[in-house]
Design a protein around this motif. Structure first.
Motif, PDB file in Angstrom:
ATOM      1  N   MET A   1      11.709  63.716   3.463  1.00 30.78           N
ATOM      2  CA  MET A   1      11.465  64.468   4.699  1.00 30.78           C
ATOM      3  C   MET A   1      12.779  64.752   5.417  1.00 30.78           C
ATOM      4  O   MET A   1      13.702  63.922   5.402  1.00 30.78           O
ATOM      5  N   GLU A   2      12.840  65.865   6.061  1.00 33.88           N
ATOM      6  CA  GLU A   2      14.101  66.315   6.648  1.00 33.88           C
ATOM      7  C   GLU A   2      14.612  65.388   7.741  1.00 33.88           C
ATOM      8  O   GLU A   2      15.794  65.154   7.877  1.00 33.88           O
ATOM      9  N   ILE A   3      13.677  64.794   8.502  1.00 34.30           N
ATOM     10  CA  ILE A   3      14.121  63.946   9.609  1.00 34.30           C
ATOM     11  C   ILE A   3      14.773  62.671   9.119  1.00 34.30           C
ATOM     12  O   ILE A   3      15.427  61.966   9.882  1.00 34.30           O
ATOM     13  N   PHE A   4      14.594  62.326   7.827  1.00 34.66           N
ATOM     14  CA  PHE A   4      15.223  61.137   7.290  1.00 34.66           C
ATOM     15  C   PHE A   4      16.481  61.456   6.492  1.00 34.66           C
ATOM     16  O   PHE A   4      17.056  60.596   5.850  1.00 34.66           O
ATOM     17  N   ASP A   5      16.915  62.694   6.517  1.00 35.50           N
ATOM     18  CA  ASP A   5      18.075  63.097   5.722  1.00 35.50           C
ATOM     19  C   ASP A   5      19.351  62.867   6.532  1.00 35.50           C
ATOM     20  O   ASP A   5      20.078  63.783   6.874  1.00 35.50           O
ATOM     21  N   PHE A   6      19.612  61.587   6.844  1.00 37.11           N
ATOM     22  CA  PHE A   6      20.782  61.234   7.623  1.00 37.11           C
ATOM     23  C   PHE A   6      21.493  60.070   6.944  1.00 37.11           C
ATOM     24  O   PHE A   6      21.136  59.656   5.843  1.00 37.11           O
ATOM     25  N   GLY A   7      22.465  59.546   7.640  1.00 36.51           N
ATOM     26  CA  GLY A   7      23.147  58.363   7.136  1.00 36.51           C
ATOM     27  C   GLY A   7      22.212  57.185   7.045  1.00 36.51           C
ATOM     28  O   GLY A   7      21.171  57.144   7.687  1.00 36.51           O
ATOM     29  N   SER A   8      22.589  56.202   6.307  1.00 34.72           N
ATOM     30  CA  SER A   8      21.700  55.078   6.030  1.00 34.72           C
ATOM     31  C   SER A   8      21.295  54.329   7.291  1.00 34.72           C
ATOM     32  O   SER A   8      20.147  53.907   7.417  1.00 34.72           O
ATOM     33  N   PHE A   9      22.222  54.150   8.241  1.00 36.87           N
ATOM     34  CA  PHE A   9      21.879  53.398   9.448  1.00 36.87           C
ATOM     35  C   PHE A   9      20.778  54.093  10.233  1.00 36.87           C
ATOM     36  O   PHE A   9      19.800  53.474  10.649  1.00 36.87           O
ATOM     37  N   ASN A  10      20.925  55.397  10.455  1.00 41.78           N
ATOM     38  CA  ASN A  10      19.902  56.145  11.169  1.00 41.78           C
ATOM     39  C   ASN A  10      18.567  56.100  10.440  1.00 41.78           C
ATOM     40  O   ASN A  10      17.513  55.974  11.058  1.00 41.78           O
ATOM     41  N   THR A  11      18.620  56.203   9.127  1.00 44.80           N
ATOM     42  CA  THR A  11      17.388  56.164   8.352  1.00 44.80           C
ATOM     43  C   THR A  11      16.675  54.837   8.543  1.00 44.80           C
ATOM     44  O   THR A  11      15.445  54.790   8.699  1.00 44.80           O
ATOM     45  N   TYR A  12      17.433  53.746   8.552  1.00 42.99           N
ATOM     46  CA  TYR A  12      16.823  52.429   8.752  1.00 42.99           C
ATOM     47  C   TYR A  12      16.182  52.326  10.129  1.00 42.99           C
ATOM     48  O   TYR A  12      15.109  51.726  10.288  1.00 42.99           O
ATOM     49  N   ILE A  13      16.823  52.908  11.140  1.00 44.76           N
ATOM     50  CA  ILE A  13      16.260  52.893  12.493  1.00 44.76           C
ATOM     51  C   ILE A  13      14.937  53.656  12.526  1.00 44.76           C
ATOM     52  O   ILE A  13      13.935  53.189  13.080  1.00 44.76           O
ATOM     53  N   TYR A  14      14.935  54.841  11.932  1.00 42.30           N
ATOM     54  CA  TYR A  14      13.705  55.642  11.913  1.00 42.30           C
ATOM     55  C   TYR A  14      12.590  54.907  11.178  1.00 42.30           C
ATOM     56  O   TYR A  14      11.445  54.859  11.640  1.00 42.30           O
ATOM     57  N   LEU A  15      12.929  54.333  10.031  1.00 44.79           N
ATOM     58  CA  LEU A  15      11.916  53.630   9.251  1.00 44.79           C
ATOM     59  C   LEU A  15      11.391  52.405   9.981  1.00 44.79           C
ATOM     60  O   LEU A  15      10.198  52.092   9.923  1.00 44.79           O
ATOM     61  N   LEU A  16      12.286  51.698  10.677  1.00 47.89           N
ATOM     62  CA  LEU A  16      11.864  50.526  11.445  1.00 47.89           C
ATOM     63  C   LEU A  16      10.894  50.918  12.559  1.00 47.89           C
ATOM     64  O   LEU A  16       9.839  50.291  12.740  1.00 47.89           O
ATOM     65  N   LEU A  17      11.245  51.961  13.316  1.00 45.62           N
ATOM     66  CA  LEU A  17      10.374  52.408  14.397  1.00 45.62           C
ATOM     67  C   LEU A  17       9.038  52.927  13.856  1.00 45.62           C
ATOM     68  O   LEU A  17       7.985  52.707  14.460  1.00 45.62           O
ATOM     69  N   LEU A  18       9.081  53.599  12.715  1.00 44.08           N
ATOM     70  CA  LEU A  18       7.840  54.074  12.102  1.00 44.08           C
ATOM     71  C   LEU A  18       6.973  52.893  11.671  1.00 44.08           C
ATOM     72  O   LEU A  18       5.758  52.888  11.892  1.00 44.08           O
ATOM     73  N   LEU A  19       7.601  51.882  11.055  1.00 44.71           N
ATOM     74  CA  LEU A  19       6.867  50.702  10.629  1.00 44.71           C
ATOM     75  C   LEU A  19       6.236  49.989  11.818  1.00 44.71           C
ATOM     76  O   LEU A  19       5.064  49.580  11.766  1.00 44.71           O
ATOM     77  N   LEU A  20       6.991  49.842  12.900  1.00 48.32           N
ATOM     78  CA  LEU A  20       6.458  49.179  14.092  1.00 48.32           C
ATOM     79  C   LEU A  20       5.303  49.974  14.696  1.00 48.32           C
ATOM     80  O   LEU A  20       4.314  49.389  15.156  1.00 48.32           O
TER      81      LEU A  20
END
Length: 397
Positions: free
Chosen positions: A1-20
């Motif tokens: 997905m386009e919103i996750f096409d960033f550096g690894s740190f940002n991706t981890y933040i997005y995934l963490l917030l999505l998981l929560l």
């Protein structure tokens, strides 16, 4: 997905917030399931089961509508019970109301115990112990002074003790409020805190008690060492369920819902009370306290929306999460508790969740609080110690 096409740190933040956010949606869905299961639980009443009961009612100060609160316990459709009011200060304003109650209900077994005898730093427990010393019966019912009940209260609450293995019975409660601050606190109690209680009860049955009403066998109390065993704990209600459970007794959540007056009149009072409750949870169930991060979906979904730059996907996560949060609040607050505040002010849930989240963050590290004019410090074991005037001045500098 386009919103996750960033550096690894940002991706981890997005995934963490999505998981929560998704974990919160699961929690809200399970909360609804737990509420429905509680609503459909069979409520069997044996009219021939009515063991004698001693009601212990600790008094400290004068609550709003105190007379009606006390009188509701004197109007029980129950054959044999006594009420022992206990107070530490001979000049306490609540004494006059108790004396009026004793005069107005001469047919009942009522007494007032005034004693400064102290067994620990939790003065409420000291009060209870002073009253318990005069108790006649083998089943004790601890009821706060700001609680109001119907005439069928004793008959219903005592039913689980038909099982001799049941040592403790406790109740959900419906907040009674006056003013916007009390309403704000009530929304959190009805739709967040008590929802968590129902989830815990459905998952594995509760091993704790809720302060406004606790029925306990004397044998269960004696098995843990009596009131002195919990007299230094902040979360005395939790310990009155947890310790008997560890001693082999069952703890049961009654079908009965009581009325509990919320006397909070200022935002400062709200913060102080909520801080104390959060600290109680942190020291009593540390892993459960950390797990609360998975229930703050209103906050994590909002952060997810912001970090995705207001994307359609972010909006979708937020809308689903907030709808599920409101649905859980409606099922618990309106359907189960019949709470008038929840019926009218359900839209305040996101605001209340925001306050709750900030307090949760603070109480991860905080350990001091104020309780009825006393500045106290919480130890790692969950016990309280008074802070001296000198220590308080050092802390303020």
């Amino acid at each position: 997905m386009e919103i996750f096409d960033f550096g690894s740190f940002n991706t981890y933040i997005y995934l963490l917030l999505l998981l929560l956010s998704l974990s919160a949606v699961w929690f809200y869905a399970y909360g609804i399931h737990a509420a429905i299961a509680f609503l459909n639980h069979p409520n069997f009443i044996d009219p021939d089961f009515h063991p004698a009961i001693t009601i212990l009612k600790p008094i400290c100060g004068l609550d709003d509508e105190a007379y009606e609160n006390f009188a509701s316990f004197c109007r029980q459709d129950y054959p044999q019970y006594e009420i022992i009011f206990s107070v530490r200060d001979a000049n306490d304003p609540g004494i006059a109301v108790v004396q009026q109650i004793i005069q107005d209900f001469p047919q009942l077994d009522l007494q007032l115990v005034i004693s400064e005898h102290t067994i620990g730093n939790n003065f409420k427990v000291c009060n209870l112990a002073n009253g318990e010393s005069k108790a006649k019966y083998s089943i004790l019912l601890l009821a706060d002074s700001d609680v109001r009940v119907g005439p069928d209260y004793l008959q219903q609450v005592i039913q689980p003790m038909h099982d001799p293995l049941v040592g403790v019975v406790t109740c959900l409660y419906r907040p009674l409020t006056q003013g916007w601050v009390a309403n704000l606190e009530a929304i959190g109690i009805s739709t967040e805190y008590l929802a968590g209680v129902l989830v815990a009860n459905k998952l594995q049955k509760i091993e704790f008690a809720l302060g406004p009403t606790i029925a306990i066998r004397k044998t269960a109390l004696e098995a843990i060492g009596g009131f002195p065993a919990i007299a230094d704990y902040l979360a005395d209600d939790y310990q009155l369920g947890y310790q008997p459970a560890q001693a082999g007794y069952k703890v049961v959540l009654s079908d009965y819902v009581i009325d509990h007056a919320i006397a909070t009149t200022s935002f400062t009072d709200l913060i102080q009370r909520q801080t104390r409750w959060f600290l109680c949870t942190r020291v009593s169930r540390p892993w459960g306290y950390l797990g609360l991060i998975f229930t703050y979906g209103t906050i994590t979904s909002l952060l997810f929306l912001m970090t995705t730059g207001g994307s359609i996907f972010g909006w979708g996560v937020l809308v689903i999460t907030w709808i599920m949060r409101l649905l859980m609040g409606w099922f618990v607050g309106v359907k189960i508790l019949n709470d008038a505040v929840a019926q009218k002010l359900l839209w305040l849930i996101p605001v209340r969740d925001l306050i709750s989240f900030f307090l949760w963050c603070y109480c991860l590290v905080g350990n001091t609080f104020e309780w009825r004019g006393r500045l106290l410090k919480l130890t790692k074991e969950g016990k309280v110690k008074p802070i001296t005037a000198d220590a308080a001045r050092v802390m303020s500098t």
